[in-house]
Scaffold this motif. Structure first.
Motif, PDB file in Angstrom:
ATOM      1  N   HIS A  81       0.845  -1.199   0.000  1.00 49.81           N
ATOM      2  CA  HIS A  81       0.000   0.000   0.000  1.00 49.81           C
ATOM      3  C   HIS A  81       0.882   1.251   0.000  1.00 49.81           C
ATOM      4  O   HIS A  81       1.983   1.254   0.566  1.00 49.81           O
ATOM      5  N   ARG A  82       0.364   2.325  -0.604  1.00 51.55           N
ATOM      6  CA  ARG A  82       1.193   3.526  -0.766  1.00 51.55           C
ATOM      7  C   ARG A  82       0.396   4.787  -0.459  1.00 51.55           C
ATOM      8  O   ARG A  82      -0.823   4.836  -0.667  1.00 51.55           O
ATOM      9  N   ILE A  83       1.122   5.803  -0.001  1.00 58.49           N
ATOM     10  CA  ILE A  83       0.584   7.159   0.110  1.00 58.49           C
ATOM     11  C   ILE A  83       1.416   8.038  -0.809  1.00 58.49           C
ATOM     12  O   ILE A  83       2.648   8.067  -0.708  1.00 58.49           O
ATOM     13  N   ILE A  84       0.750   8.734  -1.720  1.00 54.49           N
ATOM     14  CA  ILE A  84       1.418   9.644  -2.641  1.00 54.49           C
ATOM     15  C   ILE A  84       0.946  11.055  -2.322  1.00 54.49           C
ATOM     16  O   ILE A  84      -0.259  11.310  -2.231  1.00 54.49           O
ATOM     17  N   HIS A  85       1.890  11.962  -2.144  1.00 52.72           N
ATOM     18  CA  HIS A  85       1.540  13.350  -1.853  1.00 52.72           C
ATOM     19  C   HIS A  85       1.603  14.163  -3.141  1.00 52.72           C
ATOM     20  O   HIS A  85       2.669  14.332  -3.739  1.00 52.72           O
ATOM     21  N   GLY A  86       0.444  14.626  -3.562  1.00 54.79           N
ATOM     22  CA  GLY A  86       0.365  15.403  -4.788  1.00 54.79           C
ATOM     23  C   GLY A  86      -1.059  15.863  -5.024  1.00 54.79           C
ATOM     24  O   GLY A  86      -1.987  15.503  -4.291  1.00 54.79           O
ATOM     25  N   THR A  87      -1.236  16.662  -6.064  1.00 57.70           N
ATOM     26  CA  THR A  87      -2.544  17.219  -6.413  1.00 57.70           C
ATOM     27  C   THR A  87      -3.026  16.618  -7.722  1.00 57.70           C
ATOM     28  O   THR A  87      -2.343  16.724  -8.751  1.00 57.70           O
ATOM     29  N   ALA A  88      -4.188  15.976  -7.687  1.00 58.33           N
ATOM     30  CA  ALA A  88      -4.763  15.404  -8.903  1.00 58.33           C
ATOM     31  C   ALA A  88      -5.161  16.528  -9.855  1.00 58.33           C
ATOM     32  O   ALA A  88      -5.789  17.510  -9.448  1.00 58.33           O
ATOM     33  N   THR A  89      -4.796  16.384 -11.121  1.00 55.90           N
ATOM     34  CA  THR A  89      -5.086  17.421 -12.114  1.00 55.90           C
ATOM     35  C   THR A  89      -6.003  16.946 -13.228  1.00 55.90           C
ATOM     36  O   THR A  89      -6.598  17.762 -13.930  1.00 55.90           O
ATOM     37  N   LYS A  90      -6.131  15.625 -13.396  1.00 60.32           N
ATOM     38  CA  LYS A  90      -6.984  15.109 -14.461  1.00 60.32           C
ATOM     39  C   LYS A  90      -7.466  13.716 -14.092  1.00 60.32           C
ATOM     40  O   LYS A  90      -6.696  12.885 -13.612  1.00 60.32           O
ATOM     41  N   LEU A  91      -8.750  13.474 -14.331  1.00 62.04           N
ATOM     42  CA  LEU A  91      -9.353  12.165 -14.096  1.00 62.04           C
ATOM     43  C   LEU A  91      -9.800  11.579 -15.424  1.00 62.04           C
ATOM     44  O   LEU A  91     -10.447  12.255 -16.226  1.00 62.04           O
ATOM     45  N   GLU A  92      -9.440  10.323 -15.657  1.00 60.98           N
ATOM     46  CA  GLU A  92      -9.893   9.586 -16.827  1.00 60.98           C
ATOM     47  C   GLU A  92     -10.541   8.288 -16.364  1.00 60.98           C
ATOM     48  O   GLU A  92     -10.642   8.024 -15.169  1.00 60.98           O
ATOM     49  N   GLN A  93     -10.968   7.487 -17.327  1.00 58.79           N
ATOM     50  CA  GLN A  93     -11.741   6.289 -17.007  1.00 58.79           C
ATOM     51  C   GLN A  93     -11.005   5.361 -16.046  1.00 58.79           C
ATOM     52  O   GLN A  93     -11.602   4.809 -15.126  1.00 58.79           O
ATOM     53  N   ASN A  94      -9.718   5.190 -16.224  1.00 60.53           N
ATOM     54  CA  ASN A  94      -8.934   4.308 -15.355  1.00 60.53           C
ATOM     55  C   ASN A  94      -7.568   4.898 -15.030  1.00 60.53           C
ATOM     56  O   ASN A  94      -6.606   4.163 -14.781  1.00 60.53           O
TER      57      ASN A  94
END
Length: 435
Positions: A81-94
């Motif tokens: 399992h992972r934690i990534i620190h960042g800001t999502a900028t785009k969502l796609e189907q997968n």
């Protein structure tokens, strides 16, 4: 953009690490079958305990308790399992594209992408200005020259780190300590807590609470309004009900000051109110722009929230979404692998609160497990609305249960027992306070 990070494991991605996102991440990490992993994408370095931020904006010496490290969210041995620190900028189907946080080890790269098999959208809502670290601070020295209603303004270097958040709280404390009068706009839980905390700590200050409705917290029984009304009057807060702030008078070009140099604003009925500082505690806006860009009709035009069905899966009836090559494709009634919870979700009248997000996270997580195992899905049913609100540094009132029972007390703690939230994130204050 860097190449997508592809894992041999299938991925359940959680967007947002507040109350709902934390609950979903923990549940999935515990229950996902072999061959799956959880990834939490969160822009802050530490979990922000939002409920104590108003108090810690006023009262000094407790700031570190509000920021809980994620290090042990998945336990001492997080495995895959992972934690990534960042800001999502785009969502796609997968796939989600994100920008690494400035404080992260990969901050030198502009964009990354992450593929997922299941997604829980838990990005919550933009907070009102007085506790929104990401917005331009209303506590800056020149803040009295304008009234900040724009939650999209640059935060002036805020990067999501614990140190920057603590500095923001300390800036608020200093500003509130130096002014003599404060107008708090909005009689929701945040405005009530700000006004009552300020008056408790600084009895000599002129504190005004302006609310557009004639009743405080109208979602709850009248007895809650009566208790709040009685307590704020006993504190000598100037409570103005049934009058709405005229937003035109908050604009810089319409700035007006009285003979003492205080900012003058007006209600829509023309009532003048003078204050050294105006705290606008309204305007909580769902963080749904990412979903809107992907599936516009998944957003309720009236509320700005994501439409869901009872399983917490995203409802995209009669919608179309953007696919990887930039074209659009028609969907069915739902996106079966994408769920939305918390303040971003339009969940059948459920109250917006951390405990609500927790229960929605449990339903969404259980349904991801059920989908993997080809089992029936669980439906979400909101419970009766519940709230605990502080009324000054010690007094509090709660409404709980099907009977909407009112309980009041005076044994509250200055720090609101903030460290009691740390185990929820897998942390211990004494052990992890310096992380």
């Amino acid at each position: 953009m860097s190449t997508p990070f592809v894992s041999a494991l299938k991925t359940a991605l959680v967007l947002g690490g507040s109350y709902g996102g934390i609950a979903a991440s923990k549940f999935l990490a515990k229950e996902l079958p072999e061959g799956y992993r959880v990834v939490l994408l969160e822009r802050n370095s530490h979990a922000n305990h939002l409920y104590v931020l108003p108090r810690f904006s006023v009262l000094p010496s407790h700031e570190p308790k509000a920021f809980i490290p994620y290090n042990n969210l998945f336990g001492p041995t997080p495995n895959h399992h992972r934690i990534i620190h960042g800001t999502a900028t785009k969502l796609e189907q997968n796939k989600v594209t994100y920008t690494p946080a400035p404080y992260s080890t990969t901050s030198n790269e502009t964009e990354h992408s992450l593929e997922f098999d299941y997604l829980i959208y838990a990005l919550g809502a933009k907070l009102p200005g007085p506790i929104d670290f990401w917005a331009k601070s209303v506590y800056d020295v020149d803040a009295e020259k304008t009234v900040n209603l724009d939650f999209e303004k640059d935060a002036g270097g805020y990067d999501g780190s614990k140190s920057a958040a603590i500095a923001s709280l300390q800036r608020a404390q200093k500003r509130l300590r130096t002014v003599e009068s404060v107008l708090v706009v909005g009689g929701g839980a945040l405005g009530i807590q700000f006004a009552s905390d300020l008056k408790s700590l600084y009895p000599h200050k002129q504190i005004t609470l302006l609310h557009s409705r004639t009743r405080l917290l109208p979602r709850f029984p009248t007895k809650m309004h009566d208790e709040i009304n009685k307590t704020v009057h006993s504190l000598d807060v100037d409570l103005i009900l049934g009058q709405r702030l005229d937003l035109k008078t908050t604009l810089p070009e319409n700035a007006e000051y009285d003979e003492r140099g205080r900012r003058v604003v007006k209600t829509e009925s023309g009532k003048r109110i003078c204050a050294d500082l105006v705290l606008v505690c309204t305007g909580q806006i769902p963080n749904t722009s990412l979903m809107h860009s992907f599936a516009p009709r998944a957003i309720d035009e009236r509320t700005g929230m994501i439409k869901v069905i009872r399983t917490m899966q995203v409802d995209v009836s009669d919608s179309q979404f953007v696919v990887q090559d930039g074209s659009t494709d028609k969907t069915g009634a739902i996106l079966p692998h994408i769920y939305a919870i918390g303040d971003a979700a339009d969940a059948f009248g459920a109250i917006k609160a951390g405990h609500t997000a927790h229960w929605q996270a449990e339903v969404a997580s259980k349904n991801i497990i059920a989908s993997i195992l080809s089992r029936p899905l669980t439906s979400y049913e909101p419970g009766p609305p519940a709230i605990k609100i502080t009324l000054g540094l010690r007094h509090y009132a709660t409404i709980m249960g099907p009977e909407q029972t009112l309980t009041v007390g005076d044994d509250g703690k200055d720090d609101l027992d903030a460290v009691g939230m740390w185990p929820y994130v897998g942390a211990n204050f004494e052990r992890d306070r310096d992380l």
